[in-house]
Every structure is written in structure tokens, then in C-alpha cells.
Design an enzyme around this catalytic site. Structure first.
Site, mmCIF file in Angstrom:
data_model
loop_
_atom_site.group_PDB
_atom_site.id
_atom_site.type_symbol
_atom_site.label_atom_id
_atom_site.label_comp_id
_atom_site.label_asym_id
_atom_site.label_seq_id
_atom_site.Cartn_x
_atom_site.Cartn_y
_atom_site.Cartn_z
ATOM 1 N N LYS B 205 0.860 -1.179 0.000
ATOM 2 C CA LYS B 205 0.000 0.000 0.000
ATOM 3 C C LYS B 205 0.900 1.233 0.000
ATOM 4 O O LYS B 205 1.947 1.246 0.647
ATOM 5 C CB LYS B 205 -0.876 -0.034 1.256
ATOM 6 N N ARG B 278 -46.982 -17.027 -8.788
ATOM 7 C CA ARG B 278 -45.610 -17.521 -8.993
ATOM 8 C C ARG B 278 -45.559 -18.436 -10.209
ATOM 9 O O ARG B 278 -44.587 -18.441 -10.960
ATOM 10 C CB ARG B 278 -45.083 -18.228 -7.741
ATOM 11 N N GLU B 326 -27.629 -16.301 -2.947
ATOM 12 C CA GLU B 326 -28.441 -15.207 -3.498
ATOM 13 C C GLU B 326 -27.597 -13.991 -3.851
ATOM 14 O O GLU B 326 -27.946 -13.219 -4.752
ATOM 15 C CB GLU B 326 -29.540 -14.811 -2.504
ATOM 16 N N ASP B 383 -44.822 -23.134 6.657
ATOM 17 C CA ASP B 383 -43.353 -23.114 6.714
ATOM 18 C C ASP B 383 -42.822 -22.126 7.750
ATOM 19 O O ASP B 383 -41.664 -22.222 8.179
ATOM 20 C CB ASP B 383 -42.754 -22.826 5.337
#
Lengths: 575, 575
Positions: B205, B278, B326, B383
Site C-alpha cells: 500500500k 408464482r 443469493e 413453513d
């Protein structure tokens, strides 16, 4: 069924717990990260005697706590699972708590193979290795079948081995239906020092029933009555006779007395001093940590920006570094909270969105975590939109059991940190980057659900409601309007959820108009919270909020360009 | 400065692009995942001739697009970066797009070492391996320093090598300041087939300046004027004389004609048929994919629940499986969208919260993604809460440039999928699990920003606004109230953002009362959207929404227990 052998061996031949008191503070923990295996978990606790067997058929009924996925409504569930890839992070927290309280309790996490595709699992893997959590043992149920297809790695245990080894774990690969191998693995895990262990268990989904074993398309599907009878017949043939005898489970040591906190001394700030609320947050948690041994702080490599490094300096043994990995930071906080700690994970408020699903599950779990997000809004300036939290309140207040706090000065920050710790349940605290003057006396109190009327007269023609940096814009607008002979009321809405509806309605009725001004996008922030609170009284709200994706610039310039500066408040009042 | 040598070599000796047209569809891509290295990126494009050199000092000014972190306001930026750990996922999308359009363009991603702590990086690593993306090359700038401390692995290149190898990548470890090594590495990466390559570059760096090189506490800090002069002096000594000559960069092949879509045929449903939205979503994207080659679908191992498997069956070559990950699914969608595809990533709406930070950055990027979340709300039933999206609209509508759609029947679903594809910008579509009847004629249109008045009379004493499953509760309430001689107006608010304020105000004025009913928590959903829209007209809203963390149960039972069934609507109207 793929994990039944693994769990039976763990629960009845390895784990140390009290079947009558699942929350015993020194008992070993089991987190069922693959929450869809809930029926297995419930059956285990029934076998252990905690759930009456006849209640098992209440599964998924509204009247029962045996929900489709486990939640802490059941006392043997530390954190809700069912969003895959979260259990190991919570396990890291449980294991860190063991270290905090000086206990040798162990933490077990049952994971599905499919969920190791979640990056959060690898964040947790790296953290567990970094913290050398040898009391943590993951069990990977490698049944090779996801919900919709085969998993990427199927039964390729060698690739799993290479990956977990690469992340520094001790790896044991076994046949997950071979009890001697399973028992040996738990023994080896217990004996492994200096690093966590993962047991890679080759299993078959639907194990033990000929027409389900190893076959796809059974995920989450019920058997027909005929299939069920056939399955029971096959399973019964494989079981030892049932004597209804509860296995002998090793008891944990006697529970220690509950941990207690002393009271924090009153704040010691000087009116008018310029202190950023993020900095006051840092000193507040350090101060809190001195009077409450349960308080811990968690960082994601921004401690020098959030000022959580003040806590680290004062209480290094209760400061946990997760590097740039917000999901495991929040997940570990969930685990810590579930075991009695009061965790304050902090990062830039914008980066808590990285852990939004963990925050959602924290709400479902009702855990006692205190998230602190700094660098809120366009007032951070030049770093630009990627660093600006403008949807953090939308995220936090969406959860109905979250408290959302937004201090404006150092005194209210310190007080609200104390309130957050004293409150039982999830809390979100939003702090700001710019320095702001101390405006409150050190003796002022800031109860959750309250607000402060900071300017008031009998002639007020509007009420302006701000918090954080916008409170000071409202005060500027107040002074400017006053010089023109216009009086306004100014409210500091430091508690955004719950909100003091009665006082807001009173102000609205007294002054005729309610104007909110917030360094947040228009949806899900202060404006919406106030609007919901005052709607039953027929009152509406004029909202000043950031209307579009912002950009880099100087803080004051941005407040003005995006419509939330004193100038815009003056216009809203006079317009 | 740690990455300057790596980037100079890449940009001026390896990459193929058009310095006059950074968006050339066949040009190699560079994603600066470590967005805080923006000044380096801007300097590169200045050197290439795209940015006038004298404009570089406008960095971070409000008047300039050279923001603190890169955004697509600059045409050479595909996706905004600055939230670490996202660039590689976007790179996966760029590389998948090359495959989609049959181009051999390459995708380069510069990452910081610290950001590999983010789990999303490992999701992307696994996906890139799964897809065998040999056109993808990651460059890891291992400077060993995070923002607040040393990184976990510092300069331990061996552990990096083992980890990336374990995830199936071709690994090349080099000195990141040795130009021959750098050039050889790019050559080797280009020649590597069947898997992606990562270049592990050991760097310092602050390289090149004695008082910054390899030292901590310079992250994001400006030099003093004196320090700057000294730094320039040191750097100038190391540079070749500047001839202001633009290096010769290989040109990409001629750009192909833009891709075009044919029109979708009208829906073919039968009034009264029971079809879950859906499911209608699945058939709609399959149908859309047949007329538009840009349309692709992305799954996270729930294709058999979201019905995206219908797209897979019809267009397997444009269906991408990300397993249970996801973040990379959404990140890859961002990359695909940035390169001209129209991606529809879908999963349970609840699990899009896992990618909330990617969604936030997608908004900042303004990319053309179409998120489709199924299984919204308590109406999923048994669920339990972990699978119920009750904060998805709060997340999506917080972003001011997101369109949020919520179809109620099969016809509106198919139409809204078409509208979503035609709209330029990010869209969120919410679908439901239960079957609902077809209520719209196939000829009906559903423009974004509209609504449908589905019941109306001159005697309406209230307007009930629902969408999705609650529309049918509103219709039930309508019929029940009608039998008692009470008329109500019923609105289907299929476009939650933007919302048709004029029609809502008109209905509110005509009927006196506005009641919203939604299968969502109270904050950030339909109620807030309507309230914001009608407040300027002085109208308030009565909100029926899920008031607390729900639990498992039967769908109808849950709608009733949590206050959003027909019975509650009737009470709200008559109460």
C-alpha cells in the site's frame, strides 16, 4: 432422515445438557442450521423427555410452537433458522460466549450441504479459524440433494475436505450412517485443540425407506397415507424395541449466578462542544462495558471510523474482529445474544444491508442485539452513495419488534446506548459522521419511545421533526424564521420506533402542520413513521427526504442539493 | 498505489477496448471491485484519453462524475462499487454475458485482499468455477492492510493460493510490482481454458513513496501539501518522461447490431381458473424469453418453487443456476444487465434480503435487473416466518429508482413481466404462493404506475386497496358488505412504486376513506406508499398489515390471525 443418525449419536452419546432446562447457561449448544430438519430436532427433544411425544403431531399447527422451521418460541432453540447459511455464524457467537464466561461448553452446528453455497458460511468458517474456536464443531449432512436438483458438489467429499482445510478447519470425513464412525468423529472433534472441527458426513436423503432413500423430489413433500404406512413398516423393522426409556445425558456443571450490571455514570459532556455521534457512541460503549460484563463489541474492519476502537482499547478481551464480513458479525452477535451477552456489532450503516437477512432472522429470533450503524445519509459527503446509508431505517423499522434510535448529540447518544443495553430485544442505533454540538444537559434522559421538543412557543405555526444531522438544520430554520417573525416548533425524534404518537399528534394539532426532515430516502424513514403515528388523528405529514440516488459532494452542499437543508425547511414552512 | 502497476499493465498491454467508446459491446471489461481505488481508475481513463487530464482534480466534487467511488454515471463503469465484495459477482455476470452473445471478450476484476473476507466473494468463486468461466480473470491486490488494521492473512499468499485452488480456480502468484511477472500472468490467464484465473499479487500500500509504502493509517487519508510535494518528487523520479502519448490499445471487433425483441402474444388464461402468480411468473418469463434473446433467468435452487424451471425447460442455455447463493445471483444479474441482458433472478422473496446490499448497489448502478420474489407474506402458511417475506417492499421501495410490482392474478402477472422487461431500470416483482383465480380479461393492460379499480359504485363509503392475496380478501369483504347494503370501492394496487397518486386521491375524495390491506409488515409496504401519495391532498390511510412476527399455520388462518382477512376489512369499513 439423512441427519437422524448423526443427531441421535450427538444428542444421546456426546452432548452435555439438561433435558429439563434447555437454556442452562453451561450446557452444550446445538444449532440446527438446516432449519427444514425441524421435525428431527423436535423428535430429539421428545426422546429426551422435554416434549411430550403425543405433541409431535402438532407440527406446523398454529396452536403449536413446533413450527415449520425452529424459532426461539421453543426454549431449546437459540436462534431461528430456516434461512440457510446462518447457523454457523450463530455458532461462532455461541462459542465466543463460552470463552467470554470461561465455560467449556461446546457448540454444535448441523448444516446441510446445499447451504455451504452461501457465502456467509465461509465468513463464519474464516472467523471460527481466526478465533481458534475449538469448542465449535460443525456437522455437514452431505446428502447430495438440494431442493430442486443435485447440489453442486454432490457426494464429492474430497472437494469439501480441501475447502474446509483451506479455511483452517480440522476435517473428519465419515459415513454419516455408520454409528461407530460418527461416535469416533465426535470424540476426535472434542480432542482437537486450537481450531474448529467439521465432520463431513456422507449421507442419503430419505435414509431408511426404500422409496425415498437417495432419491430427488422428496424435499418438503408429505407422504401419502399409504406411503407413510409403508415407511413406518420399513423403519420399525430397523429400530431397537422402544422401552420409552430416556437416555442418560451428562449434566452440565451447576449454573452460575446471573450476570449483573452496575449503573452507568451520567454523561460528562459540555454544552456546545462539537462531537460526532459516532464518536460519542464509541466512548459510550466503552463506558458501558466497564459496568456490564455482558457487553461485547463486534467490528468489521471499520473500528477507527465507528469509534468502536474505544471499546477495544478498554476491553480488548470482549472485542471481536470479523474483518470485512458483516454477515458473520451479525450472526455471531445473534449467537452471543442468545447466550446472555449484550452484543454491539457496528459498521457503516450502509453495510448492515449486507446482513439484512441476518437482521430479519434476528427479529424472528427476538435476540438481544444492538446494531450500531454509523455514516448515515448524504451528510457523509465526498465518499459517495455506496457509503451512504439511506435505507437503513426502512430495513430496521420494517421489523415490528426492532427499536430504532437516532441520537443527535453526544449526550443523547450516550443515554441511548444505555437505553439500548437495558432494553430486552433487538435495537438499531444510527449515528452520523459530522461533528454536531452538544445541545442537551447531561442530566437529560432519553427513554425509548420518547421525543424531545427542543423549540416551542404558543405561536408556532408548524412543527418540524428532525433527528441526527437534520435536527440542526431544523434549528437553523427555526432561527431564520424567528428573525422573520415566524415561530415553529422543533422536535428531536430520537426514537423512530417506537414513536411517541401522542406527543406528535399534540404538536400537530397545536401547530397545524407537521413537517419531517430526514437524511434518508423517503420510504421507510422518519416521515413514514410519523405519518403512521398521526394518521389515526386525521393528520398528514409533509416529508423532506432524499428523493433520488445521491452523489459525491460536500456534506452541506449535499444536504442542500437533496432537499433537506435549513433552506428547504424554511420553504416548506413558508411555502 | 498498491494496484497501479497491475492496472497499468492490464490496461495498456493486455485489455482490448475502445478508449473512445467504453461501452463497446465486445470490449474487455474491467470492474474495480475495490471501489476506493477510484482515483487509479480515473487516472487510467485519463491516460487512455477518455477523461481530460485537467479534470482529474475535480475528484469528489459535486460538479464532477469522478465520485469518491465509481458509479455508472461514468460510461466506463459497468456497476457501482464501493461496497466491497461485489465486483467478482458482477464479473461472473459480465462473463456469462460474453457466452450469451458468443463473444470472446474478457472480464477483469480488481479486488482488494480485505474484501475476500466477504462471503459473497466465495459465492462468486464457486459460481465462476461451476460455469467454467475462463474469460474471467480476478486480480487480487494483496497489500496486507485493511482500513483499521492488518488483514487477517496479511501477505500469506500461500493460504490465498490454497483457498482459491480449493474453489477450483487457476492461481498465479506474483510480485505485483514486477512488470514482467505481471505481464506473464495476464498472458497465462488468457491461455487458461476451462476455469477462471486469479492473479495473487503481493503488493505494498502506498507503493513508491517512502513515507507511505507498506505503512498503516493512510487509508482514505489525504496528504498535506508538503507531503504531497515530497510524494510527487519521489514519484516523478521513478517515471519515464511523459510524452502525453496515448498507448496503442487493441480495438475490439466491430460492434454487432443491437439486439431486439419481438412483442409477446397476449395472455391466454381463462377467467376463474386457479393459478398461483408464482406459476404465472414462470410461464411468463418462458414466453418472454422466446421473443427476446436478451432475457435470462437466474435461480438459487428454488426453481421448482418459483417456477423459473419453466424458463429453464424452454431456454436452458440462458438459465443460470447459482445454488443457494443469493448474493452472487443478484451480483451476476447486475453484471449481465450492465452488458445488455435483461436478467430475471428469482428466489423466495424473503431470501432477497440476503442480497439487500447488492440490491442497494443495483439501485445506485441503475442497472436493468428484474428481481422476482415468490412466497410473499403469511399466506405461505405452515413453513413459518423464516420463509415469509414481510419486509421485501420496504427493501425495494426504499430505493427511489426501483419499480415495485405486485400482481394478483395470472393475467396481470404475465402483463407485468412484460412491463418489467420493457422498463429500463431496476424492477422488483412480488408473487404469491397460493392459487388465486384469474380475474382479468386477457386484453387488459397493466402499465407501470397504474392501478385497477375492480369494484366501484356511486355509493361507495370507503376504498379498500389491496394487492396480491389481499385483493381477494377485499373482494370477499366487498361482497359481504354488499349483502348488508354497504358499498365499497376496491382497488388492485399492482404498481406499488411508482404509485398512481391521482387515482388514489380521487378514490379517497369520492369515498371518504382509504383502507389499505397488505400481506407485509406495516412499515414500508402498500400502506406507506398510499399514505405518501395521498398526503398532499390531506388524506390519511387506515392500514391493515401484519403487526408482529408471525408463526406457522394454515394460510387462511394466518391471514385472519394477523389482521388482514376479509373479516378485518369488514370491521375496518364498518367500525
Amino acid at each position: 432422515m439423512s441427519a437422524a443418525d448423526l443427531m441421535a449419536a450427538l444428542f444421546f452419546a456426546d452432548m452435555r445438557f439438561d433435558p429439563k432446562n434447555p437454556q442452562h447457561p453451561l450446557a452444550d449448544r446445538l444449532i440446527m442450521s438446516k432449519g427444514h430438519a425441524a421435525p428431527l430436532l423436535y423428535a430429539m427433544w421428545a426422546e429426551a423427555g422435554f416434549i411430550p411425544r403425543e405433541r409431535l403431531t402438532d407440527l406446523r399447527l398454529f396452536s403449536s410452537n413446533l413450527e415449520g422451521h425452529p424459532t426461539p418460541r421453543l426454549p431449546f432453540v437459540d436462534v431461528a433458522t430456516g434461512s440457510l447459511g446462518q447457523g454457523l455464524a450463530a455458532g461462532v457467537g455461541c462459542a465466543l460466549n463460552a470463552r467470554r464466561i470461561g465455560s467449556d461448553y461446546r457448540t454444535y452446528v448441523l448444516m446441510g450441504d446445499g447451504e455451504t453455497a452461501e457465502g456467509s458460511v465461509w465468513e463464519a468458517a474464516a472467523s471460527a479459524h481466526f478465533f481458534k474456536l475449538d469448542s465449535l464443531c460443525a456437522i455437514l449432512d452431505i446428502n447430495a440433494l438440494g431442493q430442486s436438483r443435485a447440489t453442486e458438489l454432490a457426494h464429492d467429499l474430497e472437494t469439501y475436505r480441501v475447502r474446509w482445510s483451506a479455511f483452517g478447519w480440522h476435517v473428519i470425513a465419515i459415513d454419516g450412517h455408520d454409528l461407530p464412525q460418527i461416535l469416533d468423529a465426535y470424540k476426535e472433534a472434542r480432542a482437537t485443540k486450537g481450531r474448529p472441527t467439521i465432520i463431513l458426513a456422507r449421507t442419503l436423503k430419505g435414509k431408511g425407506v426404500t422409496f425415498t432413500e437417495g432419491l430427488p423430489n422428496w424435499h418438503g413433500k408429505a407422504l401419502s397415507k399409504e406411503q407413510m404406512e409403508k415407511a413406518f413398516e420399513e423403519l420399525n423393522r430397523q429400530l431397537a424395541p422402544d422401552g420409552n426409556e430416556v437416555p442418560k445425558i451428562p449434566a452440565p456443571p451447576a449454573a452460575p449466578p446471573p450476570e449483573a450490571a452496575a449503573e452507568m455514570a451520567v454523561p460528562q459532556f459540555k454544552l456546545g462542544d462539537q462531537i460526532a455521534t459516532r464518536e460519542a457512541y464509541g466512548s459510550a460503549i466503552a463506558k458501558l462495558g466497564a459496568v456490564d460484563p455482558r457487553v461485547v463489541a463486534l467490528d468489521a474492519d471499520v473500528k477507527n471510523s465507528t469509534f468502536s476502537d474505544k471499546f477495544e482499547a478498554a476491553h480488548p478481551e470482549r472485542f471481536y474482529q470479523f474483518f470485512i464480513a458483516e454477515q458473520v458479525m451479525v450472526g455471531a452477535a445473534m449467537g452471543l445474544a442468545a447466550r446472555g451477552a449484550i452484543p454491539f456489532p457496528s459498521t457503516f450503516a450502509a453495510f448492515f444491508t449486507r446482513a439484512a437477512d441476518f437482521i430479519r432472522m434476528a427479529a424472528i429470533s427476538g435476540v438481544n442485539i444492538k446494531l450500531a450503524g454509523s455514516h448515515a445519509g448524504v451528510s457523509i459527503g465526498e465518499d459517495g452513495p455506496s457509503q451512504m446509508a439511506l435505507e437503513d431505517f426502512a430495513m430496521a423499522t420494517a421489523q415490528p419488534n426492532f427499536v430504532a434510535l437516532y441520537p443527535s448529540d453526544a449526550v443523547s447518544t450516550e443515554r441511548l446506548v444505555g437505553e439500548a443495553a437495558a432494553h430486552q430485544g433487538p435495537v438499531y442505533i444510527r449515528t452520523s459522521r459530522p461533528k454536531t454540538p452538544v445541545i442537551y444537559d447531561n442530566s437529560e434522559k432519553f427513554p425509548i419511545g420518547g421525543l424531545k421538543v427542543v423549540r416551542k412557543s404558543d405561536k408556532d405555526t408548524a412543527t418540524v421533526i428532525g433527528a441526527g444531522v437534520t435536527l440542526f438544520e431544523a434549528l437553523k430554520a427555526h432561527d431564520e424564521l424567528k428573525s422573520k417573525g415566524i415561530s415553529i416548533r422543533v422536535i428531536d425524534l430520537y426514537s423512530v420506533q417506537p414513536v411517541d404518537a401522542a406527543s406528535l399528534i399534540e404538536a400537530g394539532k397545536a401547530t397545524g402542520r407537521l413537517i419531517t426532515v430526514e437524511d434518508h430516502y423517503i420510504s421507510g424513514g422518519l416521515g413514514d413513521a410519523v405519518a403512521r403515528a398521526v394518521a389515526p388523528a386525521g393528520l398528514t405529514v409533509t416529508r423532506l427526504a432524499v428523493p433520488e440516488i445521491p452523489r459525491s459532494g460536500k456534506p452541506d452542499e449535499l444536504l442542500d442539493k437533496f432537499g433537506i437543508s435549513a433552506r428547504h425547511i424554511v420553504s416548506a414552512v413558508t411555502g
